[in-house]
Motif scaffolding. Structure first.
Motif, PDB file in Angstrom:
ATOM      1  N   UNK A   1       0.838  -1.195   0.000  1.00 15.60           N
ATOM      2  CA  UNK A   1       0.000   0.000   0.000  1.00 15.60           C
ATOM      3  C   UNK A   1       0.875   1.248   0.000  1.00 15.60           C
ATOM      4  N   UNK A   2       0.352   2.383  -0.479  1.00 18.53           N
ATOM      5  CA  UNK A   2       1.114   3.621  -0.450  1.00 18.53           C
ATOM      6  C   UNK A   2       1.552   3.964   0.968  1.00 18.53           C
ATOM      7  N   UNK A   3       2.691   4.632   1.090  1.00 15.19           N
ATOM      8  CA  UNK A   3       3.279   4.873   2.403  1.00 15.19           C
ATOM      9  C   UNK A   3       2.533   5.932   3.202  1.00 15.19           C
ATOM     10  N   UNK A   4       2.035   6.980   2.558  1.00 13.73           N
ATOM     11  CA  UNK A   4       1.416   8.057   3.331  1.00 13.73           C
ATOM     12  C   UNK A   4       0.425   8.830   2.480  1.00 13.73           C
ATOM     13  N   UNK A   5      -0.812   8.385   2.472  1.00 17.28           N
ATOM     14  CA  UNK A   5      -1.894   9.092   1.803  1.00 17.28           C
ATOM     15  C   UNK A   5      -3.121   9.007   2.694  1.00 17.28           C
TER      16      UNK A   5
ATOM     17  N   UNK B   1       0.339  -7.883   8.050  1.00 16.08           N
ATOM     18  CA  UNK B   1       0.140  -6.708   7.198  1.00 16.08           C
ATOM     19  C   UNK B   1       0.648  -5.477   7.933  1.00 16.08           C
ATOM     20  N   UNK B   2       1.534  -4.708   7.306  1.00 16.64           N
ATOM     21  CA  UNK B   2       2.000  -3.431   7.837  1.00 16.64           C
ATOM     22  C   UNK B   2       1.350  -2.328   7.024  1.00 16.64           C
ATOM     23  N   UNK B   3       0.676  -1.397   7.692  1.00 18.39           N
ATOM     24  CA  UNK B   3      -0.129  -0.400   6.989  1.00 18.39           C
ATOM     25  C   UNK B   3      -0.009   0.944   7.690  1.00 18.39           C
ATOM     26  N   UNK B   4       0.150   2.005   6.908  1.00 17.50           N
ATOM     27  CA  UNK B   4       0.237   3.357   7.446  1.00 17.50           C
ATOM     28  C   UNK B   4      -1.098   4.078   7.249  1.00 17.50           C
ATOM     29  N   UNK B   5      -1.719   4.492   8.336  1.00 15.69           N
ATOM     30  CA  UNK B   5      -3.001   5.201   8.309  1.00 15.69           C
ATOM     31  C   UNK B   5      -2.717   6.691   8.367  1.00 15.69           C
ATOM     32  N   UNK B   6      -2.998   7.398   7.301  1.00 14.98           N
ATOM     33  CA  UNK B   6      -2.800   8.837   7.271  1.00 14.98           C
ATOM     34  C   UNK B   6      -4.075   9.564   7.620  1.00 14.98           C
ATOM     35  N   UNK B   7      -4.009  10.500   8.575  1.00 18.14           N
ATOM     36  CA  UNK B   7      -5.172  11.289   8.944  1.00 18.14           C
ATOM     37  C   UNK B   7      -4.833  12.766   8.795  1.00 18.14           C
ATOM     38  N   UNK B   8      -5.853  13.621   8.801  1.00 18.43           N
ATOM     39  CA  UNK B   8      -5.633  15.048   8.644  1.00 18.43           C
ATOM     40  C   UNK B   8      -5.355  15.702   9.989  1.00 18.43           C
TER      41      UNK B   8
ATOM     42  N   UNK C   1      -0.162   8.475  11.038  1.00 17.72           N
ATOM     43  CA  UNK C   1       0.627   9.671  10.718  1.00 17.72           C
ATOM     44  C   UNK C   1      -0.297  10.836  10.386  1.00 17.72           C
ATOM     45  N   UNK C   2       0.229  12.056  10.560  1.00 16.25           N
ATOM     46  CA  UNK C   2      -0.466  13.277  10.150  1.00 16.25           C
ATOM     47  C   UNK C   2       0.024  13.644   8.753  1.00 16.25           C
ATOM     48  N   UNK C   3      -0.818  13.469   7.751  1.00 21.38           N
ATOM     49  CA  UNK C   3      -0.419  13.750   6.376  1.00 21.38           C
ATOM     50  C   UNK C   3      -0.105  15.225   6.158  1.00 21.38           C
ATOM     51  N   UNK C   4      -0.933  16.179   6.653  1.00 21.39           N
ATOM     52  CA  UNK C   4      -0.606  17.586   6.420  1.00 21.39           C
ATOM     53  C   UNK C   4       0.705  18.035   7.082  1.00 21.39           C
ATOM     54  N   UNK C   5       1.197  17.272   8.073  1.00 18.12           N
ATOM     55  CA  UNK C   5       2.445  17.612   8.755  1.00 18.12           C
ATOM     56  C   UNK C   5       3.619  16.811   8.214  1.00 18.12           C
ATOM     57  N   UNK C   6       3.591  16.520   6.922  1.00 17.73           N
ATOM     58  CA  UNK C   6       4.691  15.788   6.331  1.00 17.73           C
ATOM     59  C   UNK C   6       4.742  14.336   6.762  1.00 17.73           C
ATOM     60  N   UNK C   7       3.564  13.731   7.011  1.00 19.77           N
ATOM     61  CA  UNK C   7       3.470  12.331   7.438  1.00 19.77           C
ATOM     62  C   UNK C   7       4.169  12.107   8.771  1.00 19.77           C
ATOM     63  N   UNK C   8       4.001  13.048   9.680  1.00 23.83           N
ATOM     64  CA  UNK C   8       4.607  12.938  11.014  1.00 23.83           C
ATOM     65  C   UNK C   8       3.908  11.836  11.798  1.00 23.83           C
ATOM     66  N   UNK C   9       4.672  10.887  12.408  1.00 21.82           N
ATOM     67  CA  UNK C   9       4.051   9.851  13.243  1.00 21.82           C
ATOM     68  C   UNK C   9       3.277  10.475  14.394  1.00 21.82           C
TER      69      UNK C   9
END
Length: 284
Positions: free
Chosen positions: A106-110, A277-284, A147-155
């Protein structure tokens, strides 16, 4: 009662994602007596001022610096649950090893498009990593990163992550049952781990795992994960899934799966006697 998730315009996790209700001629889902979840943006517990509600509120309010210490204290006791260290908890019953999946990561940070929680959400506040309880099936380890997508995918540390899904027979826990439900709090790297099983199918929907992310006690995002169809068809030939005749195409009757599959399908790899499964959940 069948699940029919309403799609909202809010966004979350790793890519576009919505859900849809069952098509005509599908098999009914779990029986009546389930409890609808709260609406978007609400955080409720099993009762006002209950210990479980207070615990999660305390965890989310503790902030990233003290989240791990507070969680360890909250989880102390004789149960099989554990904190967010990412270490495996008690293993599910062994099942035959299955072949690899060949899925695309899956995409890393969307952002993932928000989906409804469905009729089977229960705000039980069960802080635990192993959610299998007495349910058998192909083991699945979920390594999630928020991660926070608007903050540059900050954990994002100290975020509450809830998951819930059906068992191998397509049933959700209701009433006093709590199988295949649980909450974890992300560590300083934004990570948490769940140990569960691959869900079964029901109601003509693509098999899925629901999840919520609460970065604080006042906001939340809700979505769900899907599975590669070629993997599901292999898994469903094994017990306990094979007790029912599986659909020939478990995903294709769900139009929202077809829309969101590229970003909301879990990238599974063989792990021990099941999958990971390793998955990155990006939120606003």
């Amino acid at each position: 009662m069948t699940e029919n998730n309403k799609t909202t315009s809010t966004t979350t996790g790793t890519g576009p994602h919505t859900t849809t209700g069952p098509g005509p001629g599908t098999t009914p889902g779990p029986g009546p007596g389930t409890t609808p979840g709260p609406g978007p943006g609400t955080v409720t517990g099993p009762g006002a001022g209950s210990p479980a509600t207070s615990r999660r509120a305390l965890l989310l309010a503790a902030g990233s610096a003290g989240a791990a210490a507070v969680l360890n204290a909250a989880c102390a006791g004789p149960s099989r649950t554990q904190a967010v260290s990412g270490q495996p908890s008690a293993s599910p019953p062994p099942t035959p090893a299955l072949p690899g999946t060949g899925t695309t990561p899956a995409p890393a940070c969307v952002l993932a498009v928000q989906a409804g929680a469905g009729p089977y959400y229960l705000d039980l506040d069960l802080v635990r990593s192993d959610i299998t309880q007495d349910r058998s099936g192909v083991p699945l380890r979920l390594d999630l990163t928020v991660v926070r997508v608007p903050d540059g995918c900050r954990p994002l540390a100290a975020a509450g992550v809830e998951v819930w899904h059906a068992d191998a027979a397509g049933h959700y826990s209701t009433g006093k049952d709590t199988f295949l439900r649980g909450t974890q709090i992300t560590d300083h790297t934004g990570q948490c781990v769940f140990h569960t099983i691959v869900p079964g199918w029901y109601a003509g929907l693509a098999p899925h795992i629901h999840f919520k992310v609460r970065p604080d006690p006042h906001t939340e995002t809700t979505s769900q994960f899907f599975f590669p169809e070629n993997l599901l068809t292999r898994i469903y030939t094994h017990q306990p899934y094979a007790r029912r005749t599986p659909p020939e195409h478990p995903n294709q009757h769900d139009s929202h799966y077809r829309t969101a599959a590229k970003t909301m399908t879990l990238p599974l790899t063989p792990h021990k006697n099941g999958y990971r499964a390793a998955y990155t959940i990006g939120i606003t």
